[in-house]
Design a protein around this motif. Structure first.
Motif, PDB file in Angstrom:
ATOM      1  N   LEU A  94       2.696  -3.438   0.501  1.00  0.00           N
ATOM      2  CA  LEU A  94       2.946  -3.422  -0.933  1.00  0.00           C
ATOM      3  C   LEU A  94       2.318  -4.692  -1.483  1.00  0.00           C
ATOM      4  O   LEU A  94       2.772  -5.791  -1.185  1.00  0.00           O
ATOM      5  CB  LEU A  94       4.455  -3.391  -1.188  1.00  0.00           C
ATOM      6  CG  LEU A  94       4.922  -3.149  -2.599  1.00  0.00           C
ATOM      7  CD1 LEU A  94       4.636  -1.700  -3.016  1.00  0.00           C
ATOM      8  CD2 LEU A  94       6.417  -3.408  -2.712  1.00  0.00           C
TER       9      LEU A  94
ATOM     10  N   VAL B 261      10.902  -2.839  -7.377  1.00  0.00           N
ATOM     11  CA  VAL B 261       9.859  -2.045  -6.718  1.00  0.00           C
ATOM     12  C   VAL B 261       9.925  -2.246  -5.205  1.00  0.00           C
ATOM     13  O   VAL B 261       9.875  -1.279  -4.430  1.00  0.00           O
ATOM     14  CB  VAL B 261       8.455  -2.400  -7.259  1.00  0.00           C
ATOM     15  CG1 VAL B 261       7.359  -1.750  -6.418  1.00  0.00           C
ATOM     16  CG2 VAL B 261       8.319  -1.981  -8.722  1.00  0.00           C
TER      17      VAL B 261
ATOM     18  N   ALA C 188      10.712   0.658  -2.529  1.00  0.00           N
ATOM     19  CA  ALA C 188       9.705   0.971  -1.506  1.00  0.00           C
ATOM     20  C   ALA C 188      10.282   0.794  -0.107  1.00  0.00           C
ATOM     21  O   ALA C 188      10.042   1.612   0.787  1.00  0.00           O
ATOM     22  CB  ALA C 188       8.471   0.091  -1.693  1.00  0.00           C
ATOM     23  N   GLU C 189      11.060  -0.250   0.075  1.00  0.00           N
ATOM     24  CA  GLU C 189      11.673  -0.484   1.392  1.00  0.00           C
ATOM     25  C   GLU C 189      12.634   0.641   1.756  1.00  0.00           C
ATOM     26  O   GLU C 189      12.653   1.110   2.893  1.00  0.00           O
ATOM     27  CB  GLU C 189      12.390  -1.821   1.431  1.00  0.00           C
ATOM     28  CG  GLU C 189      12.966  -2.114   2.807  1.00  0.00           C
ATOM     29  CD  GLU C 189      13.637  -3.462   2.896  1.00  0.00           C
ATOM     30  OE1 GLU C 189      13.596  -4.038   3.996  1.00  0.00           O
ATOM     31  OE2 GLU C 189      14.204  -3.924   1.901  1.00  0.00           O
TER      32      GLU C 189
ATOM     33  N   CYS D   2      10.496   3.700   2.679  1.00  0.00           N
ATOM     34  CA  CYS D   2       9.804   3.491   3.960  1.00  0.00           C
ATOM     35  C   CYS D   2      10.789   3.554   5.132  1.00  0.00           C
ATOM     36  O   CYS D   2      10.514   4.195   6.154  1.00  0.00           O
ATOM     37  CB  CYS D   2       9.060   2.151   3.958  1.00  0.00           C
ATOM     38  SG  CYS D   2       7.554   2.179   2.967  1.00  0.00           S
TER      39      CYS D   2
ATOM     40  N   LEU E 120       7.680  -2.015   6.095  1.00  0.00           N
ATOM     41  CA  LEU E 120       7.048  -2.415   4.842  1.00  0.00           C
ATOM     42  C   LEU E 120       6.724  -3.897   4.918  1.00  0.00           C
ATOM     43  O   LEU E 120       7.571  -4.693   5.323  1.00  0.00           O
ATOM     44  CB  LEU E 120       7.991  -2.163   3.657  1.00  0.00           C
ATOM     45  CG  LEU E 120       7.464  -2.601   2.292  1.00  0.00           C
ATOM     46  CD1 LEU E 120       6.371  -1.648   1.810  1.00  0.00           C
ATOM     47  CD2 LEU E 120       8.604  -2.651   1.275  1.00  0.00           C
TER      48      LEU E 120
ATOM     49  N   VAL F 273       0.150   0.106  -1.281  1.00  0.00           N
ATOM     50  CA  VAL F 273       0.505   0.378  -2.672  1.00  0.00           C
ATOM     51  C   VAL F 273       0.162  -0.864  -3.475  1.00  0.00           C
ATOM     52  O   VAL F 273       0.649  -1.956  -3.174  1.00  0.00           O
ATOM     53  CB  VAL F 273       2.011   0.702  -2.817  1.00  0.00           C
ATOM     54  CG1 VAL F 273       2.360   0.951  -4.283  1.00  0.00           C
ATOM     55  CG2 VAL F 273       2.402   1.886  -1.946  1.00  0.00           C
TER      56      VAL F 273
ATOM     57  N   VAL G 277       0.635  -2.793  -6.807  1.00  0.00           N
ATOM     58  CA  VAL G 277       1.554  -2.828  -7.942  1.00  0.00           C
ATOM     59  C   VAL G 277       0.937  -3.661  -9.058  1.00  0.00           C
ATOM     60  O   VAL G 277       0.779  -4.874  -8.918  1.00  0.00           O
ATOM     61  CB  VAL G 277       2.927  -3.408  -7.528  1.00  0.00           C
ATOM     62  CG1 VAL G 277       3.869  -3.447  -8.723  1.00  0.00           C
ATOM     63  CG2 VAL G 277       3.522  -2.600  -6.377  1.00  0.00           C
TER      64      VAL G 277
ATOM     65  N   LEU H 183       0.401   1.611  -8.565  1.00  0.00           N
ATOM     66  CA  LEU H 183       1.601   1.672  -9.389  1.00  0.00           C
ATOM     67  C   LEU H 183       1.351   0.826 -10.625  1.00  0.00           C
ATOM     68  O   LEU H 183       1.091  -0.368 -10.523  1.00  0.00           O
ATOM     69  CB  LEU H 183       2.801   1.136  -8.597  1.00  0.00           C
ATOM     70  CG  LEU H 183       4.139   1.069  -9.308  1.00  0.00           C
ATOM     71  CD1 LEU H 183       4.593   2.444  -9.746  1.00  0.00           C
ATOM     72  CD2 LEU H 183       5.169   0.441  -8.388  1.00  0.00           C
TER      73      LEU H 183
END
Length: 186
Positions: free
Chosen positions: A36, A49, A53-54, A57, A64, A93, A95, A117
């Motif tokens: 990320l 975020v 995400a964590e 995942c 992550l 990803v 961000v 994102l």
């Protein structure tokens, strides 16, 4: 054979054997890790975020890693051909980090799964917010409460990383004021 498998599983359980993740990565060619990439690590938005995400995942069996990309040099280093990013992660990803066509093409050539994102490219899937509408909604709310002198606090106008959210929200703010026949007070 099933009997051999059962014996091996029994011995592995007795010894509390756990596979070595590094060895598994070599054998499968996958890291089961997602990166990320974020510009700012100490904001409420980014912490939300990262947390989301964590959670996703972890639920899917991925690790992550969060990578701070705090300037143009850091972005160039992350995207450089000689980095081992494609061996460390299966996907990344970005961000609120804009990628130009050349950068997107280089990532695509590395066979990395990429999602953006907050920004979009023509090459990767994106999750975005209509920031113009967000600015308009917030301003409309204040106008509906009867306010007519509405200030706007935003980020620096010439962000070197191309963070465009403040500009889009400012456009929504201006549109709402204009629609209400309220002059923008600089």
């Amino acid at each position: 054979a099933p009997t051999t498998r059962q014996r091996i599983e029994h011995v592995a359980a007795e010894l509390a054997y756990r596979p070595d993740p590094a060895a598994a990565r070599l054998a499968t060619g996958r890291s089961d890790t997602v990166a990320l990439a974020v510009q700012v690590l100490n904001s409420w938005y980014v912490s939300q975020v990262v947390s989301g995400a964590e959670a996703v995942c972890t639920a899917e069996g991925y690790d992550l890693i969060v990578m701070g990309v705090t300037g143009v040099a850091a972005r160039r280093a992350l995207l450089a051909h000689d980095t081992s990013l494609h061996r460390r992660v299966d996907g990344i990803v970005f961000v609120d980090i804009s990628l130009d066509d050349a950068e997107a093409r280089r990532l695509e050539e590395r066979d990395l799964a990429v999602v953006t994102l907050g920004t979009t490219t023509s090459r990767f899937p994106a999750v975005t917010t209509d920031d113009v509408e967000v600015g308009r909604l917030a301003t409309d709310h204040l106008l509906a409460l009867g306010h007519r002198r509405i200030g706007l606090l935003g980020a620096q106008p010439d962000d070197p990383l191309g963070f465009t959210v403040p500009d889009r929200r400012r456009a929504g703010y201006r549109a709402a004021l204009t629609a209400a026949s309220v002059t923008v007070d600089p």
